[in-house]
Design an enzyme around this catalytic site. Structure first.
Site, PDB file in Angstrom:
ATOM      1  N   ARG A 129      -4.972  -9.368  -5.444  1.00 48.22           N
ATOM      2  CA  ARG A 129      -4.058  -8.228  -5.596  1.00 48.22           C
ATOM      3  C   ARG A 129      -4.304  -7.437  -6.886  1.00 48.22           C
ATOM      4  O   ARG A 129      -3.387  -6.977  -7.543  1.00 48.22           O
ATOM      5  CB  ARG A 129      -2.600  -8.703  -5.523  1.00 48.22           C
ATOM      6  CG  ARG A 129      -2.246  -9.425  -4.228  1.00 48.22           C
ATOM      7  CD  ARG A 129      -2.443  -8.540  -3.008  1.00 48.22           C
ATOM      8  NE  ARG A 129      -2.196  -9.285  -1.781  1.00 48.22           N
ATOM      9  CZ  ARG A 129      -3.121  -9.902  -1.058  1.00 48.22           C
ATOM     10  NH1 ARG A 129      -4.392  -9.838  -1.433  1.00 48.22           N
ATOM     11  NH2 ARG A 129      -2.815 -10.566   0.030  1.00 48.22           N
ATOM     12  N   SER A 188       4.904  -7.934   1.501  1.00 50.66           N
ATOM     13  CA  SER A 188       5.187  -9.145   0.732  1.00 50.66           C
ATOM     14  C   SER A 188       5.718  -8.760  -0.645  1.00 50.66           C
ATOM     15  O   SER A 188       5.085  -7.989  -1.364  1.00 50.66           O
ATOM     16  CB  SER A 188       3.925  -9.993   0.579  1.00 50.66           C
ATOM     17  OG  SER A 188       3.463 -10.440   1.830  1.00 50.66           O
ATOM     18  N   GLU A 225       4.847  -8.532  -6.388  1.00 49.57           N
ATOM     19  CA  GLU A 225       3.648  -7.847  -5.921  1.00 49.57           C
ATOM     20  C   GLU A 225       3.892  -6.340  -5.857  1.00 49.57           C
ATOM     21  O   GLU A 225       2.971  -5.539  -5.982  1.00 49.57           O
ATOM     22  CB  GLU A 225       3.247  -8.375  -4.543  1.00 49.57           C
ATOM     23  CG  GLU A 225       1.957  -7.832  -4.007  1.00 49.57           C
ATOM     24  CD  GLU A 225       1.496  -8.530  -2.745  1.00 49.57           C
ATOM     25  OE1 GLU A 225       1.182  -7.828  -1.758  1.00 49.57           O
ATOM     26  OE2 GLU A 225       1.455  -9.777  -2.742  1.00 49.57           O
TER      27      GLU A 225
END
Length: 299
Positions: free
Chosen positions: A174, A224, A294
């Site tokens: 990420r 998410s 995130e």
């Protein structure tokens, strides 16, 4: 800001003032952007970046807004929206796909299918644009953009064209070099392999079915909510702490998948932030694991 607006007019670069950001994020949350610039080409994007810098106006590039939580007070800056004009998808050679940053990732997956190219099936259903997918090295179901992405074109913070390729993109979980370098991704080069169209289609159908079964796609969210802690799964930790269904205002931990914080209809940015803090504090207290968001929060 007023000087910037005058210069945008002089350069015939389209813009909107006080544009609600809830219309430009998958969370459907956020106040207005003071200014939204709508470049239609790399040349206009380059000029917009130069004008922002010369006039000391902060700018924020946005694609589909699928990983963005915007403050209820909005964004006192120039949002640069990569949309029309940044949606091209084409073949460079038999196995290489070029996609502009504003192209929807799901469209690129379908394009790969149409050309019997395999390797991008994991991304089918990720609700983002290609620029965002490169920026955060998007991934799902065992695949990541770093598996197929070998070059990104960009406009740097001085408005100049450039590119990064291979290890220079620093693709990790990420994360990419674009988190830190201030450049705006404009195009992706994706290397795939020739495959069997029906097998590719079957894999994409299977993964989309898994998404629909396990993820709360019927509600606005940013996907998410938390990064995967090493050795754990965020959703499982949250569920083990009996936080499924926990809510603050209009924000709720999904009862379908605890890894998703959803907007049940009238959530504010603060609702989401307060709920995420409640979740992370509880998980740390009960499991000793720190959860990192995130989602990118901006104002």
């Amino acid at each position: 800001m007023e000087k910037l607006i005058n210069l945008l007019n002089e350069n015939k670069i389209e813009y909107i003032e006080n544009e609600p950001m809830k219309a430009h994020t998958t969370f459907k949350i956020g106040g207005a952007a003071r200014l939204m610039i709508l470049p239609k080409s790399e040349e206009e994007l380059s000029e917009a970046v130069k004008l922002c810098r010369e006039n000391s106006v902060r700018y924020l590039p946005v694609g589909n807004g699928s990983n963005l939580l915007v403050s209820d007070k909005g964004i006192d800056a120039a949002v640069i929206l990569l949309g029309k004009g940044f949606d091209e998808i084409k073949l460079i050679d038999e196995t290489t796909v070029y996609a502009s940053a504003g192209a929807q990732l799901i469209r690129v997956c379908t394009f790969a299918l149409d050309n019997s190219l395999t390797g991008l099936e994991f991304a089918y259903g990720i609700p983002g644009s290609c620029g965002g997918a490169a920026f955060m090295n998007a991934g799902a179901y065992g695949g990541e953009m770093k598996d197929v992405l070998y070059r990104c074109d960009h406009i740097d913070k001085n408005g100049n064209k450039g590119f990064l390729e291979g290890e220079d993109m620093k693709l990790s979980y990420r994360h990419s070099a674009y988190y830190d370098n201030g450049c705006i991704v404009t195009g992706l080069y994706i290397k795939l392999k020739k495959g069997n169209k029906e097998e590719i289609r079957a894999k994409m159908t299977e993964l989309m079915g898994r998404r629909k079964d396990k993820q709360p796609l019927e509600y606005p969210s940013a996907g998410s909510t938390f990064k995967r802690p090493e050795g754990y799964f965020a959703g499982a930790l949250i569920e083990e702490c009996n936080l499924k269904g926990a809510s603050v205002g209009g924000a709720q931990v999904s009862t379908k998948h605890a890894g998703f914080v959803i907007n049940t209809g009238n959530a504010t940015c603060q609702d989401v932030l307060d709920l995420c803090k409640k979740v992370s504090d509880t998980v740390y207290r009960e499991k000793g694991v720190k959860l990192e968001m995130e989602i990118r929060v901006t104002q």
